[in-house]
Scaffold this motif. Structure first.
Motif, PDB file in Angstrom:
ATOM      1  N   PRO A 135       0.809  -1.226   0.000  1.00 14.56           N
ATOM      2  CA  PRO A 135       0.000   0.000   0.000  1.00 14.56           C
ATOM      3  C   PRO A 135       0.841   1.274   0.000  1.00 14.56           C
ATOM      4  O   PRO A 135       0.390   2.312  -0.460  1.00 14.56           O
ATOM      5  CB  PRO A 135      -0.830  -0.096   1.278  1.00 14.56           C
ATOM      6  CG  PRO A 135      -0.709  -1.486   1.764  1.00 14.56           C
ATOM      7  CD  PRO A 135       0.533  -2.057   1.163  1.00 14.56           C
ATOM      8  N   GLN A 136       2.079   1.211   0.507  1.00 17.10           N
ATOM      9  CA  GLN A 136       2.929   2.397   0.565  1.00 17.10           C
ATOM     10  C   GLN A 136       3.829   2.530  -0.667  1.00 17.10           C
ATOM     11  O   GLN A 136       4.517   3.531  -0.823  1.00 17.10           O
ATOM     12  CB  GLN A 136       3.768   2.383   1.838  1.00 17.10           C
ATOM     13  CG  GLN A 136       2.913   2.438   3.083  1.00 17.10           C
ATOM     14  CD  GLN A 136       3.730   2.348   4.350  1.00 17.10           C
ATOM     15  OE1 GLN A 136       4.858   1.863   4.354  1.00 17.10           O
ATOM     16  NE2 GLN A 136       3.146   2.797   5.444  1.00 17.10           N
ATOM     17  N   GLY A 137       3.881   1.511  -1.496  1.00 24.81           N
ATOM     18  CA  GLY A 137       4.663   1.571  -2.723  1.00 24.81           C
ATOM     19  C   GLY A 137       6.166   1.531  -2.523  1.00 24.81           C
ATOM     20  O   GLY A 137       6.912   1.931  -3.408  1.00 24.81           O
ATOM     21  N   SER A 138       6.642   1.050  -1.380  1.00 24.59           N
ATOM     22  CA  SER A 138       8.081   1.044  -1.121  1.00 24.59           C
ATOM     23  C   SER A 138       8.698  -0.350  -1.252  1.00 24.59           C
ATOM     24  O   SER A 138       9.897  -0.501  -1.099  1.00 24.59           O
ATOM     25  CB  SER A 138       8.368   1.599   0.280  1.00 24.59           C
ATOM     26  OG  SER A 138       7.741   0.793   1.255  1.00 24.59           O
ATOM     27  N   HIS A 139       7.897  -1.362  -1.522  1.00 26.62           N
ATOM     28  CA  HIS A 139       8.370  -2.745  -1.605  1.00 26.62           C
ATOM     29  C   HIS A 139       7.771  -3.360  -2.866  1.00 26.62           C
ATOM     30  O   HIS A 139       6.634  -3.071  -3.224  1.00 26.62           O
ATOM     31  CB  HIS A 139       7.898  -3.516  -0.371  1.00 26.62           C
ATOM     32  CG  HIS A 139       8.531  -4.851  -0.201  1.00 26.62           C
ATOM     33  ND1 HIS A 139       8.145  -5.953  -0.929  1.00 26.62           N
ATOM     34  CD2 HIS A 139       9.511  -5.271   0.617  1.00 26.62           C
ATOM     35  CE1 HIS A 139       8.868  -6.994  -0.560  1.00 26.62           C
ATOM     36  NE2 HIS A 139       9.706  -6.604   0.380  1.00 26.62           N
ATOM     37  N   GLU A 140       8.523  -4.199  -3.537  1.00 22.04           N
ATOM     38  CA  GLU A 140       7.979  -4.878  -4.712  1.00 22.04           C
ATOM     39  C   GLU A 140       6.760  -5.701  -4.303  1.00 22.04           C
ATOM     40  O   GLU A 140       6.792  -6.424  -3.307  1.00 22.04           O
ATOM     41  CB  GLU A 140       9.027  -5.786  -5.350  1.00 22.04           C
ATOM     42  CG  GLU A 140       8.514  -6.477  -6.596  1.00 22.04           C
ATOM     43  CD  GLU A 140       9.571  -7.266  -7.329  1.00 22.04           C
ATOM     44  OE1 GLU A 140       9.223  -8.313  -7.898  1.00 22.04           O
ATOM     45  OE2 GLU A 140      10.748  -6.835  -7.332  1.00 22.04           O
ATOM     46  N   SER A 141       5.701  -5.576  -5.075  1.00 21.75           N
ATOM     47  CA  SER A 141       4.471  -6.303  -4.764  1.00 21.75           C
ATOM     48  C   SER A 141       4.639  -7.786  -5.038  1.00 21.75           C
ATOM     49  O   SER A 141       5.325  -8.190  -5.976  1.00 21.75           O
ATOM     50  CB  SER A 141       3.310  -5.770  -5.600  1.00 21.75           C
ATOM     51  OG  SER A 141       3.019  -4.440  -5.232  1.00 21.75           O
ATOM     52  N   GLY A 142       3.990  -8.581  -4.217  1.00 25.69           N
ATOM     53  CA  GLY A 142       3.961 -10.021  -4.413  1.00 25.69           C
ATOM     54  C   GLY A 142       2.565 -10.459  -4.805  1.00 25.69           C
ATOM     55  O   GLY A 142       1.655  -9.636  -4.941  1.00 25.69           O
ATOM     56  N   TRP A 143       2.372 -11.758  -4.967  1.00 19.69           N
ATOM     57  CA  TRP A 143       1.074 -12.301  -5.343  1.00 19.69           C
ATOM     58  C   TRP A 143       1.021 -13.801  -5.100  1.00 19.69           C
ATOM     59  O   TRP A 143       2.053 -14.448  -4.931  1.00 19.69           O
ATOM     60  CB  TRP A 143       0.750 -12.014  -6.807  1.00 19.69           C
ATOM     61  CG  TRP A 143       1.878 -12.280  -7.764  1.00 19.69           C
ATOM     62  CD1 TRP A 143       2.727 -11.352  -8.304  1.00 19.69           C
ATOM     63  CD2 TRP A 143       2.315 -13.553  -8.290  1.00 19.69           C
ATOM     64  NE1 TRP A 143       3.647 -11.975  -9.122  1.00 19.69           N
ATOM     65  CE2 TRP A 143       3.411 -13.317  -9.143  1.00 19.69           C
ATOM     66  CE3 TRP A 143       1.880 -14.868  -8.120  1.00 19.69           C
ATOM     67  CZ2 TRP A 143       4.074 -14.342  -9.813  1.00 19.69           C
ATOM     68  CZ3 TRP A 143       2.541 -15.904  -8.794  1.00 19.69           C
ATOM     69  CH2 TRP A 143       3.621 -15.616  -9.633  1.00 19.69           C
ATOM     70  N   LEU A 144      -0.189 -14.315  -5.079  1.00 18.81           N
ATOM     71  CA  LEU A 144      -0.453 -15.751  -5.077  1.00 18.81           C
ATOM     72  C   LEU A 144      -1.426 -16.012  -6.217  1.00 18.81           C
ATOM     73  O   LEU A 144      -2.293 -15.177  -6.508  1.00 18.81           O
ATOM     74  CB  LEU A 144      -1.100 -16.201  -3.764  1.00 18.81           C
ATOM     75  CG  LEU A 144      -0.283 -16.062  -2.493  1.00 18.81           C
ATOM     76  CD1 LEU A 144      -1.124 -16.446  -1.280  1.00 18.81           C
ATOM     77  CD2 LEU A 144       0.968 -16.921  -2.558  1.00 18.81           C
TER      78      LEU A 144
END
Length: 152
Positions: A135-144
């Protein structure tokens, strides 16, 4: 006494806010998690050596079969938890933040789940977390991914 406590709290908040960004996670192939140590490549260390040295914070992508479904972790942010067995035979705990991303509904033992997240080593095989957007845009997004649907 109240002034000292207030100063300590303000100091702790300032320390936390001024830590700077976390170092960027390294990307690795999930098949190398738990791999037997191998000779380092000429001129550099291998990822297998990093894992045998119990290092963490590597971005991983892969898939596995659900071998066990655990109860939700409800301390702090809530996490849906389950164990995946990777093609290599290694098992990892998936800790999926369900306060940020939707829960995987209809998950059963034997189902295939693909994932992208951050690996943290532990003596039981490791944990993959950050399987959601940031939500803060500071970490690469992950997914399942499960049954044709992406959860992030």
């Amino acid at each position: 006494m109240k002034k000292l406590l207030l100063i300590a709290v303000i100091g702790a908040v300032l320390f936390y806010l001024n830590r700077g960004p976390a170092p960027a996670p390294r990307s690795v192939d999930v098949s190398e998690i738990g791999a037997a140590p191998s000779a380092p490549a000429a001129g550099g260390d291998s990822v297998a050596d990093d894992f045998s040295a119990q290092q963490s914070s590597a971005l991983v992508t892969g898939q596995g079969r659900v071998s066990r479904i655990l109860g939700d972790d409800s301390f702090g942010d809530r996490h849906q938890r389950f164990i995946l067995r990777l093609p290599s035979g290694q098992t990892v705990l998936i800790a999926h933040n369900i306060d940020i991303a939707p829960r995987i509904e209809g998950l059963n033992v034997g189902d295939t789940v693909s994932f992208h997240g951050e690996f943290e080593w532990n003596d039981k095989g490791g944990v993959v977390h950050w399987t959601h957007h940031d939500p803060q845009g500071s970490h690469e997004s992950g997914w399942l991914k499960h049954a044709g649907r992406t959860y992030q």
